[in-house]
Design a protein around this motif. Sequence first.
Motif, PDB file in Angstrom:
ATOM      1  N   ASN A  20      -2.934  69.307  43.291  1.00 27.77           N
ATOM      2  CA  ASN A  20      -3.368  70.125  42.163  1.00 27.77           C
ATOM      3  C   ASN A  20      -3.538  69.304  40.891  1.00 27.77           C
ATOM      4  OD1 ASN A  20      -3.294  72.450  43.780  1.00 27.77           O
ATOM      5  ND2 ASN A  20      -1.121  72.759  43.363  1.00 27.77           N
ATOM      6  N   MET A  21      -2.685  68.314  40.733  1.00 25.18           N
ATOM      7  CA  MET A  21      -2.771  67.426  39.574  1.00 25.18           C
ATOM      8  C   MET A  21      -4.101  66.677  39.583  1.00 25.18           C
ATOM      9  SD  MET A  21       0.055  64.557  38.614  1.00 25.18           S
ATOM     10  CE  MET A  21      -0.342  63.091  37.664  1.00 25.18           C
ATOM     11  N   ARG A  22      -4.456  66.156  40.736  1.00 25.92           N
ATOM     12  CA  ARG A  22      -5.727  65.435  40.845  1.00 25.92           C
ATOM     13  C   ARG A  22      -6.915  66.364  40.613  1.00 25.92           C
ATOM     14  NH1 ARG A  22      -8.018  62.013  46.114  1.00 25.92           N
ATOM     15  NH2 ARG A  22     -10.094  61.620  45.228  1.00 25.92           N
ATOM     16  N   ARG A  54       0.130  57.273  42.757  1.00 23.43           N
ATOM     17  CA  ARG A  54       1.219  57.558  43.697  1.00 23.43           C
ATOM     18  C   ARG A  54       1.634  59.024  43.642  1.00 23.43           C
ATOM     19  NH1 ARG A  54       6.015  54.230  42.289  1.00 23.43           N
ATOM     20  NH2 ARG A  54       6.872  55.170  44.189  1.00 23.43           N
ATOM     21  N   ILE A  55       1.665  59.575  42.433  1.00 23.61           N
ATOM     22  CA  ILE A  55       2.014  60.999  42.292  1.00 23.61           C
ATOM     23  C   ILE A  55       0.966  61.860  42.977  1.00 23.61           C
ATOM     24  CG2 ILE A  55       2.322  62.890  40.643  1.00 23.61           C
ATOM     25  CD1 ILE A  55       3.346  60.767  38.640  1.00 23.61           C
ATOM     26  N   GLU A  56      -0.290  61.535  42.749  1.00 25.28           N
ATOM     27  CA  GLU A  56      -1.373  62.335  43.325  1.00 25.28           C
ATOM     28  C   GLU A  56      -1.433  62.211  44.844  1.00 25.28           C
ATOM     29  OE1 GLU A  56      -4.415  62.526  39.487  1.00 25.28           O
ATOM     30  OE2 GLU A  56      -4.987  61.337  41.251  1.00 25.28           O
ATOM     31  N   SER A  57      -0.950  61.128  45.383  1.00 26.95           N
ATOM     32  CA  SER A  57      -0.926  60.963  46.836  1.00 26.95           C
ATOM     33  C   SER A  57       0.290  61.642  47.458  1.00 26.95           C
ATOM     34  CB  SER A  57      -0.929  59.476  47.199  1.00 26.95           C
ATOM     35  OG  SER A  57       0.316  58.875  46.869  1.00 26.95           O
ATOM     36  N   GLY A  58       1.211  62.100  46.612  1.00 24.75           N
ATOM     37  CA  GLY A  58       2.405  62.760  47.107  1.00 24.75           C
ATOM     38  C   GLY A  58       3.526  61.820  47.473  1.00 24.75           C
ATOM     39  N   SER A  59       3.348  60.528  47.189  1.00 25.70           N
ATOM     40  CA  SER A  59       4.370  59.543  47.561  1.00 25.70           C
ATOM     41  C   SER A  59       5.390  59.284  46.458  1.00 25.70           C
ATOM     42  CB  SER A  59       3.697  58.217  47.938  1.00 25.70           C
ATOM     43  OG  SER A  59       2.967  57.679  46.847  1.00 25.70           O
ATOM     44  N   ARG A  60       5.171  59.909  45.293  1.00 26.30           N
ATOM     45  CA  ARG A  60       6.098  59.742  44.182  1.00 26.30           C
ATOM     46  C   ARG A  60       6.355  61.100  43.543  1.00 26.30           C
ATOM     47  NH1 ARG A  60       7.503  60.163  38.533  1.00 26.30           N
ATOM     48  NH2 ARG A  60       7.769  58.084  37.596  1.00 26.30           N
ATOM     49  N   ALA A  65      10.975  66.599  33.365  1.00 26.76           N
ATOM     50  CA  ALA A  65      10.308  66.336  32.083  1.00 26.76           C
ATOM     51  C   ALA A  65       8.873  65.862  32.313  1.00 26.76           C
ATOM     52  CB  ALA A  65      11.093  65.289  31.295  1.00 26.76           C
ATOM     53  N   GLU A  66       8.676  65.062  33.351  1.00 22.87           N
ATOM     54  CA  GLU A  66       7.328  64.574  33.653  1.00 22.87           C
ATOM     55  C   GLU A  66       6.410  65.716  34.078  1.00 22.87           C
ATOM     56  OE1 GLU A  66       8.527  60.096  35.291  1.00 22.87           O
ATOM     57  OE2 GLU A  66       8.284  61.772  36.697  1.00 22.87           O
ATOM     58  N   ALA A  67       6.946  66.628  34.898  1.00 26.94           N
ATOM     59  CA  ALA A  67       6.145  67.760  35.355  1.00 26.94           C
ATOM     60  C   ALA A  67       5.716  68.636  34.187  1.00 26.94           C
ATOM     61  CB  ALA A  67       6.941  68.584  36.370  1.00 26.94           C
ATOM     62  N   ILE A  68       6.646  68.864  33.260  1.00 20.68           N
ATOM     63  CA  ILE A  68       6.320  69.663  32.078  1.00 20.68           C
ATOM     64  C   ILE A  68       5.248  68.973  31.248  1.00 20.68           C
ATOM     65  CG2 ILE A  68       7.236  70.520  29.881  1.00 20.68           C
ATOM     66  CD1 ILE A  68       9.929  70.915  31.355  1.00 20.68           C
ATOM     67  N   ALA A  69       5.365  67.662  31.090  1.00 18.20           N
ATOM     68  CA  ALA A  69       4.392  66.902  30.299  1.00 18.20           C
ATOM     69  C   ALA A  69       3.020  66.902  30.970  1.00 18.20           C
ATOM     70  CB  ALA A  69       4.885  65.470  30.106  1.00 18.20           C
ATOM     71  N   VAL A  70       2.992  66.703  32.283  1.00 17.41           N
ATOM     72  CA  VAL A  70       1.722  66.712  33.018  1.00 17.41           C
ATOM     73  C   VAL A  70       1.049  68.067  32.879  1.00 17.41           C
ATOM     74  CG1 VAL A  70       0.696  66.676  35.322  1.00 17.41           C
ATOM     75  CG2 VAL A  70       2.337  64.917  34.668  1.00 17.41           C
ATOM     76  N   ALA A  71       1.829  69.133  33.052  1.00 15.80           N
ATOM     77  CA  ALA A  71       1.272  70.483  32.929  1.00 15.80           C
ATOM     78  C   ALA A  71       0.705  70.710  31.531  1.00 15.80           C
ATOM     79  CB  ALA A  71       2.359  71.518  33.237  1.00 15.80           C
ATOM     80  N   ARG A  72       1.394  70.203  30.521  1.00 14.33           N
ATOM     81  CA  ARG A  72       0.926  70.365  29.141  1.00 14.33           C
ATOM     82  C   ARG A  72      -0.381  69.618  28.916  1.00 14.33           C
ATOM     83  NH1 ARG A  72       5.279  68.786  24.847  1.00 14.33           N
ATOM     84  NH2 ARG A  72       6.294  70.562  25.894  1.00 14.33           N
ATOM     85  N   VAL A  73      -0.440  68.380  29.368  1.00 14.99           N
ATOM     86  CA  VAL A  73      -1.650  67.571  29.173  1.00 14.99           C
ATOM     87  C   VAL A  73      -2.833  68.165  29.936  1.00 14.99           C
ATOM     88  CG1 VAL A  73      -2.719  65.334  29.653  1.00 14.99           C
ATOM     89  CG2 VAL A  73      -0.406  65.430  28.680  1.00 14.99           C
ATOM     90  N   ILE A  78       3.491  75.102  35.194  1.00 18.88           N
ATOM     91  CA  ILE A  78       4.223  74.427  36.263  1.00 18.88           C
ATOM     92  C   ILE A  78       3.952  75.116  37.593  1.00 18.88           C
ATOM     93  CG2 ILE A  78       6.520  73.851  37.136  1.00 18.88           C
ATOM     94  CD1 ILE A  78       5.763  72.162  34.798  1.00 18.88           C
ATOM     95  N   ASP A  79       3.885  76.436  37.557  1.00 20.33           N
ATOM     96  CA  ASP A  79       3.610  77.214  38.762  1.00 20.33           C
ATOM     97  C   ASP A  79       2.259  76.826  39.352  1.00 20.33           C
ATOM     98  OD1 ASP A  79       3.962  79.474  40.659  1.00 20.33           O
ATOM     99  OD2 ASP A  79       2.285  80.327  39.553  1.00 20.33           O
ATOM    100  N   GLN A  80       1.232  76.704  38.514  1.00 20.23           N
ATOM    101  CA  GLN A  80      -0.088  76.316  38.996  1.00 20.23           C
ATOM    102  C   GLN A  80      -0.078  74.893  39.549  1.00 20.23           C
ATOM    103  OE1 GLN A  80      -2.032  77.254  35.217  1.00 20.23           O
ATOM    104  NE2 GLN A  80      -3.335  78.723  36.282  1.00 20.23           N
ATOM    105  N   LEU A  81       0.709  74.047  38.920  1.00 21.51           N
ATOM    106  CA  LEU A  81       0.776  72.656  39.344  1.00 21.51           C
ATOM    107  C   LEU A  81       1.386  72.534  40.742  1.00 21.51           C
ATOM    108  CD1 LEU A  81      -0.019  69.976  37.993  1.00 21.51           C
ATOM    109  CD2 LEU A  81       2.355  69.730  37.265  1.00 21.51           C
ATOM    110  N   ALA A  82       2.321  73.426  41.070  1.00 23.48           N
ATOM    111  CA  ALA A  82       3.050  73.321  42.341  1.00 23.48           C
ATOM    112  C   ALA A  82       2.544  74.279  43.411  1.00 23.48           C
ATOM    113  CB  ALA A  82       4.534  73.571  42.106  1.00 23.48           C
TER     114      ALA A  82
END
Length: 206
Positions: A20-22, A54-60, A65-73, A78-82
């Motif tokens: 979802n991030m990608r 690495r995050i987008e590949s699911g290996s990291r 705090a990172e998830a909150i920041a990614v969702a904000r950017v 967070i629900d949509q991200l996961a």
Amino acid sequence: MTENGGLDLASEIDQNIGRNMRAQREQLGISQSELARQLTDIGIAGMHQTTIARIESGSRSLRAAEAIAVARVLNVSIDQLAQSKELVRMRWWVTILMERVARFHESARQLVQERVLVASQMDIRFPLDADRIFIREQLAKAGVDMAAYEAVEGALNRSDPLEILRNVYAAEAAQTSPTAREALTHSPSRTEDATRLEVRLHDADL
């Protein structure tokens, strides 16, 4: 991984977040390097292009705090991200159907308004008798071209919203394979509900 070879919950969430991030990053036109830079700018340390990959590949995994920041950017929750693939798909179905409903409602509203306008003008110019017929001789006296008159009457008939729906549903039914039609007659299904317009119109006394 679980004992039966499937993904455990943590791995599944990591895969969902990465996918979802990608998707959201690409939709916004942001590169991995740019995303890493924006995360760094708001105080998330250790973010580089390779980290994002690495995050987008699911290996990291993402820390909280990172998830909150990614969702904000990325301007998502967070629900949509996961959310899982299935949830993404089902939410897309809701979105696309409701968008089509809104367009259909507006188009139908405009069509009805135009039909009423044309019909009212025809009633003023060419009032019908008790049998709902306008006598041809009256058209000739009014200097009206019969072909043009019949073209307007035909357009009024063909622009009936219910008739348009019947034609659309008939066309869809014609494209359904015999096997599928046979299956629909033997078991309840949403497809059957979605294609039985005639039954719906009859039940509604339309």
